[in-house]
Structures are given as C-alpha cells and as structure tokens.
Design an enzyme around this catalytic site. Structure first.
Site, PDB file in Angstrom:
ATOM      1  N   ASN A 103       0.020   0.042 -12.047  1.00 58.74           N
ATOM      2  CA  ASN A 103       1.112   0.852 -11.509  1.00 58.74           C
ATOM      3  C   ASN A 103       0.778   2.331 -11.345  1.00 58.74           C
ATOM      4  O   ASN A 103       1.662   3.147 -11.176  1.00 58.74           O
ATOM      5  CB  ASN A 103       2.362   0.714 -12.385  1.00 58.74           C
ATOM      6  N   CYS A 104      -0.495   2.685 -11.438  1.00 61.56           N
ATOM      7  CA  CYS A 104      -0.889   4.077 -11.219  1.00 61.56           C
ATOM      8  C   CYS A 104      -1.216   4.274  -9.750  1.00 61.56           C
ATOM      9  O   CYS A 104      -1.970   3.500  -9.170  1.00 61.56           O
ATOM     10  CB  CYS A 104      -2.124   4.439 -12.048  1.00 61.56           C
ATOM     11  N   LEU A 105      -0.666   5.320  -9.160  1.00 66.79           N
ATOM     12  CA  LEU A 105      -0.978   5.592  -7.755  1.00 66.79           C
ATOM     13  C   LEU A 105      -2.407   6.103  -7.614  1.00 66.79           C
ATOM     14  O   LEU A 105      -2.984   6.635  -8.523  1.00 66.79           O
ATOM     15  CB  LEU A 105       0.006   6.601  -7.177  1.00 66.79           C
TER      16      LEU A 105
END
Lengths: 105, 101, 119
Positions: A103-105
């Site tokens: 979920n890290c951009l």
C-alpha cells in the site's frame, strides 16, 4: 558480488536470495551507510517476514510493527525516517530484501 | 448434468470439482456422481474433506498440493486418496468421460 | 441498548482461503483501517474458519500462507479475532492458528457492533 534479480523499483524478486552484503550494496545506492541502528530494523523486518510471509503493507503499519517490538523510542516515523529516508517502509524493505509494501505509493 | 448414455449404457465419469461446499454447483456435482463414477476434489473443494456435515461419494480423491496448502493431509479423511498431478493425468486417462464442475 | 454497541467495525470472512481474493481483500481492509487506528475486529465463520487451520503451507500452491499473514493482525492493531464455534466444529478446526476468541456468531453477537461488513 552480483545482486540477485530485482524488479523495476529495486526490490528483490526472491526474499530468500538476500544476505548482508546484498543489503549493504542496495543501501549504498541510496547513499545509506548501514550501522547497528539500521541492522536492528533490517533484522526485525527479516524476522517479521519469516513469521508472517508479508512485508508491513504500509508505512504506518511498519511504524506500528516496530513500536510493538522495540517500543515508542524507535517505533516512530521520525526515527525511522532518519534511518531510511524517503518512505521508510519502502526503503527499509528494499534493503532488507523483502517484497514492496503493497500500500505504499 | 447426468451421466451420458451410449447405447443405453452410462459411461463411467470422472467429476472434477473445484468449488467450495457453499457453492450451489458443489451440491449439483455430488448429486450427479453415480456408482461407477469418481470424484476429484481440487482447489477450494478440498475443504470438503474436513466438513463434518458432508458425506462424500465412495470413489473420492483429492489433489495433494491443494490439501497441503490448506493444512489438510491423509489423516483428515482416511478413505480419501490424495493424488498429485501425475495421478490426476492417469485418472483422466482411465475415464471415458470427464466433467469439470 | 445502544450503549452496548461499540464503535468497532466488524469485518466478516466467510469464504475459504486461497480459492479467490475475497478473504484476502477483507484482510487488507482490516489492516488498512487498523493503520489509521480505526477500531476493527475480524470474525471467521462458515468456510472462513479454514483460514485458521494449523499446518497450512501456501508454498505448495505458490501462495503466501494466510494463517501466517493473519498472525500479524494484532501487531497491526486489529483489536479482536473471533471465530464462530459451530463453524470451527463443522470444519474440525480444534486449535485455531492464530489464536481467536470462540463466539456464537448469532444475531446478538452482531448487535455488539455498530457496523458490520461482509465483503
């Protein structure tokens, strides 16, 4: 020593192909000299992955996991940002040979 | 879907089932398994081995790797044989008719 | 009776592991809410209790082992893991892994939560 296969963001394709020399080499790409503070977090992530077969999915959950295991003093985003600049979860997982946090951009 | 008839005789059928017991097709499949047929459980269907509410047909087998992934093994149901991909290929060769559910 | 409900969101997982992405997405949702300190709990019922069977080896089908993924839930701040006792008995899960609180997941249980999501 050659670095094993990595994806386009520099994460190892196979977390089990990792060793400390590879970590140092990946860290040097981000101009990070690993000291014992880094290694403490790196080994925490390695243990976490061995137990749970995932990377902490986001930066917040990375900080939470560190807080649960090492306490408030190290489980805060400022401390981790100083050690692993950028998005700490991404930088630390990359160096620790873990998959990219989902979920890290 | 029922066993097909050729010259008035039914062909022994291998039923390949990959749906979990909650899926409507799971029940449809069990209802279609005749005495001379075999049933092969794969993917989510293998949890049926642990389901106390089910009575599986006599000739039931399950794919081993799908069982191991889910924490099931030979001890889960002793009268059900676990087979690998090679066993599955041999099984499909033995039956003149195969139905995938 | 409204004071008996908590602000905790209950996410129900009733689909078996590995077959499709439904349960996986429910777990991701729980982790994301926990990341933002939203009180969230998980209930495993029906075929969903198969998430909790000990001895899973996802590697046999080239997947991650879901019970191990789930083991990180408490560390991430998921407040409670519940499992329906009748479902555990039906699928023969005697020692759930990770540990869960066995409950009777009836209507009264659901009313303890202000919001319930069944993905």
């Amino acid at each position: 020593m050659p670095i094993p296969e990595r994806n386009n963001e520099g994460f190892l394709e196979d977390a089990w192909q990792w060793n400390e020399a590879i970590a140092s080499k990946i860290a040097s790409e981000s101009n990070i000299d690993l000291d014992e503070k880094h290694w403490e977090i790196i080994w925490l992530l390695r243990d976490f992955y061995k137990e749970h077969e995932i990377s902490p999915p986001s930066n917040r959950l990375f900080v939470k996991a560190v807080r649960e295991i090492l306490g408030e003093e190290k489980g805060n985003s400022i401390y981790l940002m100083q050690l692993f600049p950028g998005t700490p979860a991404k930088t630390a997982c990359r160096i620790a040979g873990l998959p990219r946090p989902t979920n890290c951009l | 879907m029922t066993s097909s008839a050729v010259n008035g005789k039914t062909l022994p059928t291998l039923h390949l089932l990959n749906k979990p017991p909650s899926h409507p097709r799971f029940r449809d499949c069990l209802g279609a398994v005749a005495n001379e047929d075999s049933l092969l459980l794969m993917e989510s269907a293998v949890i049926a081995l642990a389901d106390a509410t089910l009575a599986l047909p006599a000739n039931t087998r399950a794919l081993r790797h799908d069982c191991l992934a889910r924490g099931l093994d030979e001890d889960t149901q002793e009268d059900v044989e676990l087979i690998d991909i090679r066993g599955m290929v041999e099984l499909t060769d033995r039956f003149p008719r195969v139905v995938s559910w | 009776m409204s004071d008996a409900t908590t602000k905790t969101l209950l996410i129900v997982i009733d689909s078996p592991p590995y077959g499709d992405w439904r349960g996986r997405e429910a777990l991701d949702m729980a982790f994301s809410l926990a990341a933002f300190d939203q009180p969230v709990a998980l209930l495993f019922r029906g075929e969903g209790v198969n998430w909790l069977r000990p001895g899973q080896d996802g590697a046999s089908i080239n997947q991650k082992t879901v019970s191990r993924n789930l083991g990180a839930a408490r560390m991430f701040g998921v407040s409670e893991l519940f499992a329906d006792t009748a479902s555990l008995a039906r699928f023969g899960v005697e020692r759930p892994q990770p540990e869960v609180e066995p409950v009777v997941a009836d209507a009264a249980f659901y009313t303890r939560f202000q919001e319930v999501i069944q993905p």
